[in-house]
Motif scaffolding. Sequence first.
Motif, PDB file in Angstrom:
ATOM      1  N   GLY A 194       0.796  -1.219   0.000  1.00 34.18           N
ATOM      2  CA  GLY A 194       0.000   0.000   0.000  1.00 34.18           C
ATOM      3  C   GLY A 194       0.831   1.273   0.000  1.00 34.18           C
ATOM      4  O   GLY A 194       0.476   2.235  -0.667  1.00 34.18           O
ATOM      5  N   PRO A 195       1.961   1.329   0.736  1.00 32.19           N
ATOM      6  CA  PRO A 195       2.759   2.559   0.790  1.00 32.19           C
ATOM      7  C   PRO A 195       3.337   2.917  -0.585  1.00 32.19           C
ATOM      8  O   PRO A 195       4.032   2.110  -1.208  1.00 32.19           O
ATOM      9  CB  PRO A 195       3.874   2.214   1.784  1.00 32.19           C
ATOM     10  CG  PRO A 195       3.322   1.104   2.620  1.00 32.19           C
ATOM     11  CD  PRO A 195       2.459   0.310   1.687  1.00 32.19           C
ATOM     12  N   ASP A 196       3.060   4.122  -1.038  1.00 32.44           N
ATOM     13  CA  ASP A 196       3.466   4.507  -2.394  1.00 32.44           C
ATOM     14  C   ASP A 196       4.976   4.664  -2.556  1.00 32.44           C
ATOM     15  O   ASP A 196       5.481   4.591  -3.676  1.00 32.44           O
ATOM     16  CB  ASP A 196       2.760   5.813  -2.782  1.00 32.44           C
ATOM     17  CG  ASP A 196       1.272   5.610  -3.017  1.00 32.44           C
ATOM     18  OD1 ASP A 196       0.912   4.759  -3.842  1.00 32.44           O
ATOM     19  OD2 ASP A 196       0.467   6.296  -2.365  1.00 32.44           O
ATOM     20  N   HIS A 197       5.704   4.856  -1.459  1.00 36.79           N
ATOM     21  CA  HIS A 197       7.155   4.985  -1.578  1.00 36.79           C
ATOM     22  C   HIS A 197       7.848   3.627  -1.636  1.00 36.79           C
ATOM     23  O   HIS A 197       9.062   3.566  -1.862  1.00 36.79           O
ATOM     24  CB  HIS A 197       7.724   5.807  -0.417  1.00 36.79           C
ATOM     25  CG  HIS A 197       7.535   5.188   0.933  1.00 36.79           C
ATOM     26  ND1 HIS A 197       6.290   4.973   1.492  1.00 36.79           N
ATOM     27  CD2 HIS A 197       8.434   4.733   1.852  1.00 36.79           C
ATOM     28  CE1 HIS A 197       6.436   4.429   2.686  1.00 36.79           C
ATOM     29  NE2 HIS A 197       7.723   4.275   2.916  1.00 36.79           N
ATOM     30  N   LEU A 198       7.092   2.538  -1.463  1.00 41.06           N
ATOM     31  CA  LEU A 198       7.686   1.202  -1.447  1.00 41.06           C
ATOM     32  C   LEU A 198       7.242   0.331  -2.622  1.00 41.06           C
ATOM     33  O   LEU A 198       7.459  -0.880  -2.596  1.00 41.06           O
ATOM     34  CB  LEU A 198       7.332   0.493  -0.135  1.00 41.06           C
ATOM     35  CG  LEU A 198       7.899   1.101   1.152  1.00 41.06           C
ATOM     36  CD1 LEU A 198       7.381   0.347   2.363  1.00 41.06           C
ATOM     37  CD2 LEU A 198       9.425   1.111   1.129  1.00 41.06           C
ATOM     38  N   VAL A 199       6.669   0.920  -3.647  1.00 35.87           N
ATOM     39  CA  VAL A 199       6.162   0.114  -4.771  1.00 35.87           C
ATOM     40  C   VAL A 199       7.284  -0.717  -5.396  1.00 35.87           C
ATOM     41  O   VAL A 199       7.209  -1.943  -5.461  1.00 35.87           O
ATOM     42  CB  VAL A 199       5.489   0.999  -5.841  1.00 35.87           C
ATOM     43  CG1 VAL A 199       5.096   0.150  -7.052  1.00 35.87           C
ATOM     44  CG2 VAL A 199       4.276   1.706  -5.271  1.00 35.87           C
ATOM     45  N   HIS A 200       8.344  -0.058  -5.851  1.00 34.54           N
ATOM     46  CA  HIS A 200       9.430  -0.775  -6.534  1.00 34.54           C
ATOM     47  C   HIS A 200      10.122  -1.740  -5.582  1.00 34.54           C
ATOM     48  O   HIS A 200      10.383  -2.895  -5.937  1.00 34.54           O
ATOM     49  CB  HIS A 200      10.437   0.227  -7.108  1.00 34.54           C
ATOM     50  CG  HIS A 200      11.490  -0.423  -7.956  1.00 34.54           C
ATOM     51  ND1 HIS A 200      12.783   0.031  -8.028  1.00 34.54           N
ATOM     52  CD2 HIS A 200      11.446  -1.514  -8.771  1.00 34.54           C
ATOM     53  CE1 HIS A 200      13.483  -0.730  -8.839  1.00 34.54           C
ATOM     54  NE2 HIS A 200      12.687  -1.677  -9.309  1.00 34.54           N
ATOM     55  N   TRP A 201      10.388  -1.294  -4.372  1.00 33.08           N
ATOM     56  CA  TRP A 201      11.039  -2.166  -3.380  1.00 33.08           C
ATOM     57  C   TRP A 201      10.204  -3.416  -3.136  1.00 33.08           C
ATOM     58  O   TRP A 201      10.738  -4.528  -3.070  1.00 33.08           O
ATOM     59  CB  TRP A 201      11.253  -1.397  -2.079  1.00 33.08           C
ATOM     60  CG  TRP A 201      11.893  -2.241  -1.011  1.00 33.08           C
ATOM     61  CD1 TRP A 201      13.224  -2.393  -0.772  1.00 33.08           C
ATOM     62  CD2 TRP A 201      11.204  -3.092  -0.070  1.00 33.08           C
ATOM     63  NE1 TRP A 201      13.421  -3.286   0.262  1.00 33.08           N
ATOM     64  CE2 TRP A 201      12.199  -3.733   0.713  1.00 33.08           C
ATOM     65  CE3 TRP A 201       9.866  -3.370   0.190  1.00 33.08           C
ATOM     66  CZ2 TRP A 201      11.890  -4.621   1.738  1.00 33.08           C
ATOM     67  CZ3 TRP A 201       9.546  -4.261   1.195  1.00 33.08           C
ATOM     68  CH2 TRP A 201      10.548  -4.873   1.964  1.00 33.08           C
ATOM     69  N   SER A 202       8.905  -3.247  -2.986  1.00 31.83           N
ATOM     70  CA  SER A 202       8.041  -4.401  -2.696  1.00 31.83           C
ATOM     71  C   SER A 202       8.030  -5.381  -3.868  1.00 31.83           C
ATOM     72  O   SER A 202       8.028  -6.602  -3.665  1.00 31.83           O
ATOM     73  CB  SER A 202       6.625  -3.939  -2.352  1.00 31.83           C
ATOM     74  OG  SER A 202       5.977  -3.366  -3.472  1.00 31.83           O
TER      75      SER A 202
END
Length: 293
Positions: free
Chosen positions: A187-195
Amino acid sequence: MTKEAFVALVTCFNDDETLNLDATRAQVRRQVDAGNNIMCAGTNGDFTALTYDEKVTLTEAVVDEVAGRARVIVNAGMPATFETVKLAREFDRIGVDGIAVITPFFIACTQDGLVRHFSTVADTVETPVYLYDIPARTQNHIEPETARQLSAHGNIAGIKDSGGAQDTLEAYLKVGQEVGDFAVYSGPDHLVHWSLQNGAAGCISGLGNVMPHVLAAIIRAFNAGDQAEAARQQGIFGDFRKDLYGLGYPPALVKRALYLMDNSVGASRQPALLPDPAQDAQIAEILKRYALI
């Protein structure tokens, strides 16, 4: 596995706060054209301000507008299991691709209570159920071991993590990796690529309402194996998030930013914050900086 993005779609309202289904359908088309899937009646969709009947009407309109061109998940979660089951059955009837169930709010739950709540809902529908964890808003948190226990249910397909803590997301991802068929959506938008790099099935994004093409570009680049481009697009997404969310409550700011881009989406229902000319000017400056207006 091909990754996917869902946008937690805003719900559009008329000036008198009634549902504006035409404007909502337009937002659906905008997201599907960009390459994103839809989550409706979530946090960014003002679900707590919608009546039971409105949620059903909204979901029917979204599914009709999507017309099979993308996947649709809808949030059925309410404080009581009884109403959650009633909503989930309606969404099952409509024919969505997934039913998200946010943790009960207002009612303090034990982990056993959460297991009973989610299991009861999953028992009563054929559509796959997704757990939805956002403890900052509901005050109830699905512990990773509880998610592991629930993953054994044949109709619980995964979880949306909107807690914002990377260590919790890591724990859910570990459950997904060990179970094998339990999808984790960030859900966190700053973690899209990391996730995505760490095994997430995809993301469910509120910020994608404002930047649908950037969100879709992260997913597209990742699926193509172009990690440098995915990271570049994530940088844009993350910078915009930091700038916009620095002004206050994220869902309200997403809706207001979108309103300044297209006023057909309307304002949020009261008692949400009233429009603030000074804040609108700040939002507009950010939108201009990112060439969104």
